[in-house]
Write a protein that holds these residues in place. Structure first.
Motif, PDB file in Angstrom:
ATOM      1  N   UNK A  27       0.868  -1.166   0.000  1.00 41.60           N
ATOM      2  CA  UNK A  27       0.000   0.000   0.000  1.00 41.60           C
ATOM      3  C   UNK A  27       0.906   1.217   0.000  1.00 41.60           C
ATOM      4  N   UNK A  28       1.267   1.670  -1.204  1.00 41.28           N
ATOM      5  CA  UNK A  28       2.283   2.693  -1.343  1.00 41.28           C
ATOM      6  C   UNK A  28       3.527   2.090  -1.950  1.00 41.28           C
ATOM      7  N   UNK A  29       4.682   2.634  -1.604  1.00 45.54           N
ATOM      8  CA  UNK A  29       5.939   2.196  -2.202  1.00 45.54           C
ATOM      9  C   UNK A  29       6.282   0.774  -1.784  1.00 45.54           C
ATOM     10  N   UNK A  30       7.158   0.140  -2.575  1.00 50.46           N
ATOM     11  CA  UNK A  30       7.563  -1.240  -2.305  1.00 50.46           C
ATOM     12  C   UNK A  30       9.095  -1.347  -2.312  1.00 50.46           C
ATOM     13  N   UNK A  31       9.775  -0.678  -1.378  1.00 46.91           N
ATOM     14  CA  UNK A  31      11.242  -0.771  -1.343  1.00 46.91           C
ATOM     15  C   UNK A  31      11.702  -2.148  -0.887  1.00 46.91           C
ATOM     16  N   UNK A  32      12.854  -2.565  -1.353  1.00 44.17           N
ATOM     17  CA  UNK A  32      13.408  -3.855  -0.949  1.00 44.17           C
ATOM     18  C   UNK A  32      13.980  -3.771   0.457  1.00 44.17           C
ATOM     19  N   UNK A  33      13.878  -4.844   1.240  1.00 41.39           N
ATOM     20  CA  UNK A  33      14.542  -4.867   2.551  1.00 41.39           C
ATOM     21  C   UNK A  33      16.044  -4.679   2.379  1.00 41.39           C
ATOM     22  N   UNK A  34      16.693  -4.127   3.389  1.00 42.96           N
ATOM     23  CA  UNK A  34      18.123  -3.835   3.288  1.00 42.96           C
ATOM     24  C   UNK A  34      18.992  -4.796   4.080  1.00 42.96           C
ATOM     25  N   UNK A  35      18.444  -5.468   5.078  1.00 46.25           N
ATOM     26  CA  UNK A  35      19.243  -6.358   5.929  1.00 46.25           C
ATOM     27  C   UNK A  35      18.537  -7.706   6.047  1.00 46.25           C
ATOM     28  N   UNK A  36      19.263  -8.755   5.752  1.00 40.06           N
ATOM     29  CA  UNK A  36      18.784 -10.122   5.924  1.00 40.06           C
ATOM     30  C   UNK A  36      19.738 -10.832   6.889  1.00 40.06           C
ATOM     31  N   UNK A  37      19.171 -11.544   7.847  1.00 41.92           N
ATOM     32  CA  UNK A  37      19.973 -12.275   8.834  1.00 41.92           C
ATOM     33  C   UNK A  37      19.697 -13.773   8.708  1.00 41.92           C
ATOM     34  N   UNK A  38      20.745 -14.524   8.460  1.00 43.70           N
ATOM     35  CA  UNK A  38      20.646 -15.973   8.388  1.00 43.70           C
ATOM     36  C   UNK A  38      21.100 -16.556   9.721  1.00 43.70           C
ATOM     37  N   UNK A  39      20.178 -17.188  10.436  1.00 47.45           N
ATOM     38  CA  UNK A  39      20.463 -17.705  11.788  1.00 47.45           C
ATOM     39  C   UNK A  39      21.132 -16.645  12.657  1.00 47.45           C
ATOM     40  N   UNK A  40      20.697 -15.389  12.497  1.00 46.54           N
ATOM     41  CA  UNK A  40      21.194 -14.292  13.321  1.00 46.54           C
ATOM     42  C   UNK A  40      22.357 -13.533  12.731  1.00 46.54           C
ATOM     43  N   UNK A  41      22.996 -14.056  11.685  1.00 52.36           N
ATOM     44  CA  UNK A  41      24.155 -13.399  11.076  1.00 52.36           C
ATOM     45  C   UNK A  41      23.701 -12.470   9.956  1.00 52.36           C
ATOM     46  N   UNK A  42      24.188 -11.224   9.961  1.00 53.80           N
ATOM     47  CA  UNK A  42      23.874 -10.290   8.885  1.00 53.80           C
ATOM     48  C   UNK A  42      24.583 -10.739   7.616  1.00 53.80           C
ATOM     49  N   UNK A  43      23.811 -10.998   6.562  1.00 53.36           N
ATOM     50  CA  UNK A  43      24.362 -11.480   5.300  1.00 53.36           C
ATOM     51  C   UNK A  43      24.769 -10.325   4.392  1.00 53.36           C
ATOM     52  N   UNK A  44      25.626 -10.623   3.460  1.00 54.53           N
ATOM     53  CA  UNK A  44      25.934  -9.666   2.401  1.00 54.53           C
ATOM     54  C   UNK A  44      24.815  -9.745   1.367  1.00 54.53           C
TER      55      UNK A  44
END
Length: 701
Positions: free
Chosen positions: A681-698
């Protein structure tokens, strides 16, 4: 009918330290709320204004209006006077979709109606009488690059008009390539690729005549149809295709916004979508233009609450005009242009106790619908008074600053004037109940003199002088009203007391996962030091200081978004007004033990399909995994999914492996892919941070 723009169906729908990063500006920008002279009713809403949190500079062309060659009253002398009184500094010509059938050389529009006395030179007479800047739309639909270049030559070489802003076409994405076709386009190839090729050709031809002109390309508004749609045979949607080709050839982009929310309170509520949608436009420019992004402006060349029938001439649309146009300017738009000056009577309705003429114009055209006639030609409708309130709020060169209200029924916008005064616009969005406001200030100390007050409330005959009805710290807002207070500073305080000017616009020279290096043009005067503050709503946080014109900010979270201002402090300790804001987002760790690729593969304006691929780069097997991310916008959600299980709490999303992709081999030996259907509902920006089992991924593309 002749003067309707189009039917609703066709419309479419510094070196910083860790300790410095914890400091706040409270000491430098003190809270100031001097006692009112007389007792006031208990406030139900608090409005806080921070004069140190800058949102940008008001430009000469900030407030604009559309004109149209089918409007026989567009060049009435009274119209220029009304424009001047409202502070309108930009006039767009020759009229929306008519631009793509219009030929300037003979003032003709085959297939349309052209009113007498509406030719280009007559229009420029109104522009000059207003003191405005023209925004001209070159005919893309049935024109050529040579025709546009000849228009530039006539306007700026032959006549010396100095016309600066030139759009290439109007709503070209409405040429039928996505199913709806209201915009004239005689090109055999109607794809965004063809539009991009022509934009490059138009820009080259027009700048060959006058290198100073600014060329604008048409984009779709993120989160609005047809944003995200990929037509058959195309490799991408309109915005991505066009910007990938022309981001280094244009000087601004043009978007239109008609929320079509149903009028009244729903339309006012829809304004909250604008900041995210405009942020996505800037994100697209950053992606495709890189370092050139800062040189590319955003113009909202059409805005109105409805593109068909609705509450258009009555009070709710006046409030919408003020709210939407000020919000657009605060979020990086350099000109926002109302659709339009005169438009024509539509269905007659009653809104509150007012007759609504269903007219998208800000001024009456004097037309009739059956036995019901509009008031005399050029009588202002409600949107005109909303725009006039913005003209009373600021002048070109003033600095927009952050403000916020504690309750949803009041909104506020504020401007730090060049002379040190602070002007505040207060909107009461409740149609039946007055609101009492307590005003508080950061970075500004109010003096004892009574503020000037201008008001547009039920019963007022336009924007009236209401000085004496409010103090610097308290105001009572009538239902469905606009109030502009101009508060004078205490002697010797605020930016007016500083002997240094505002620093120039900052830019990033390096950004990684946890640091950002900024630089900026020096301020005028004897600067003791520069200070970098991050905006946190209406509060600010000191991130760093420097005696030079650059700074490195440390300890920033990966994938985090920051909006900062640079202020200069003089030898006596006074802070300047804030610089233009800079917004940047940190990256993700280059050496992470995991990567995530997230791609939106298709969309349809208010929904989308996304695909994600997860890789384990670490040395250990993963047998079972979770991935967490947060939506940047409150309007985003997941509806259905595959190859994983997905659960959401608010904006937080947790993905758990599916039955057949739980194992992730070490060192990138295997990957897991999943996808989902989402809504926005409005803009659809992509998420910036993904964490795999707690680790911030590249994050990878």
């Amino acid at each position: 009918m002749l003067f309707r723009r189009r039917s609703a169906g066709l419309r479419r729908p510094l070196a910083a330290t860790a300790s410095a990063a914890l400091a706040v500006l409270a000491a430098a920008l003190p809270l100031s709320a001097p006692a009112a002279a007389d007792p006031a009713p208990a406030a139900d809403t608090t409005v806080t204004v921070n004069a140190g949190a800058g949102l940008g500079t008001v430009g000469q062309a900030a407030l604009g209006a559309n004109t149209a060659i089918w409007d026989s009253h567009m060049n009435d002398p009274q119209v220029a006077s009304l424009y001047r009184d409202a502070g309108i500094g930009a006039l767009r010509y020759p009229g929306g979709s008519y631009a793509d059938i219009y030929h300037w050389i003979d003032n003709s529009a085959p297939g349309g109606y052209v009113a007498p006395g509406t030719g280009f030179d007559a229009f420029m007479g109104t522009v000059q009488a207003t003191g405005a800047q023209p925004i001209l739309i070159a005919n893309y639909g049935s024109g050529t690059a040579q025709e546009a270049a000849d228009w530039v030559r006539y306007a700026n070489v032959t006549k010396g008009y100095g016309a600066k802003y030139w759009e290439i076409g109007n709503e070209i994405y409405g040429n039928g390539v996505y199913g709806s076709g209201w915009e004239n386009d005689t090109h055999a190839d109607k794809t965004p690729d063809q539009y991009a090729r022509e934009v490059k050709a138009y820009a080259a031809a027009m700048k060959a005549v006058d290198p100073t002109v600014k060329i604008g390309a048409v984009l779709t508004m993120p989160g609005n149809w047809p944003d995200g749609i990929v037509a058959g045979g195309d490799s991408g949607d309109w915005n991505h295709t066009v910007l990938a080709a022309v981001a280094h050839d244009v000087d601004f982009v043009s978007v239109h916004w008609y929320p079509n929310a149903g009028g009244g309170d729903r339309t006012l509520a829809a304004v909250q979508q604008l900041p995210g949608e405009l942020r996505e436009v800037r994100n697209l420019l950053d992606r495709y233009a890189g370092a050139d992004s800062a040189k590319i402006g955003i113009a909202m060349t059409e805005v109105n609450s409805e593109s068909g029938n609705g509450a258009l001439t009555s009070r709710p649309n006046g409030l919408f005009a003020a709210e939407a146009m000020s919000t657009a300017l605060e979020n990086g738009v350099f000109t926002v242009d109302w659709w339009d000056t005169h438009n024509g009577v539509g269905p007659i309705t009653t809104v509150g106790d007012e007759t609504d003429y269903g007219d998208m114009g800000m001024l009456s055209s004097g037309a009739c619908n059956g036995s019901v006639c509009e008031p005399a030609v050029n009588t202002p409708f409600a949107p005109y008074y909303g725009i006039k309130a913005l003209g009373a709020l600021s002048d070109p060169g003033d600095t927009m600053v952050a403000s916020a209200a504690s309750g949803p029924e009041v909104s506020s916008h504020a401007v730090l004037r060049a002379n040190g005064d602070l002007s505040v616009l207060l909107l009461n969005k409740n149609s039946t109940t007055a609101r009492t406001v307590d005003l508080r200030y950061l970075g500004f100390t109010a003096g004892t003199a009574a503020p000037a007050v201008q008001r547009w409330a039920p019963g007022d005959t336009g924007l009236v002088d209401a000085t004496g009805t409010a103090t610097a710290t308290s105001a009572i807002l009538a239902p469905y009203s606009l109030t502009v207070l101009t508060v004078h500073p205490a002697a010797g305080t605020g930016s007016a007391a500083a002997t240094v000017g505002a620093p120039g616009t900052p830019r990033t020279t390096a950004v990684d996962a946890s640091t950002a290096t900024l630089s900026w043009p020096a301020a005028t005067g004897a600067v003791d030091r520069y200070e970098v503050y991050e905006q946190l709503g209406t509060t600010v946080q000191l991130l760093g200081s420097s005696t030079g014109t650059s700074a490195t900010l440390y300890n920033l979270p990966p994938g985090s978004r920051h909006t900062v201002n640079v202020l200069a402090r003089d030898q006596a300790g006074h802070l300047s007004r804030p610089s233009v804001p800079l917004t940047f987002t940190t990256g993700t760790p280059a050496t992470s033990t995991c990567t995530v690729s997230y791609q939106v593969t298709s969309g349809w304006g208010n929904g989308f399909v996304a695909d994600a691929v997860v890789n384990n780069l670490g040395p250990a097997d993963l047998n079972g995994w979770t991935m967490d991310f947060d939506w940047p916008s409150t309007g985003q959600s997941v509806n259905s999914w595959w190859n994983a299980d997905i659960a959401s709490t608010g904006q937080h999303v947790r993905v758990t492996n599916g039955q057949y992709n739980a194992h992730l081999a070490p060192n990138g030996g295997s990957s897991a892919e999943f996808g989902f259907v989402g809504a926005n509902n409005g803009a659809n920006p992509s998420p910036t941070v993904f964490r795999l089992n707690g680790t911030v991924c590249r994050t990878v593309s």
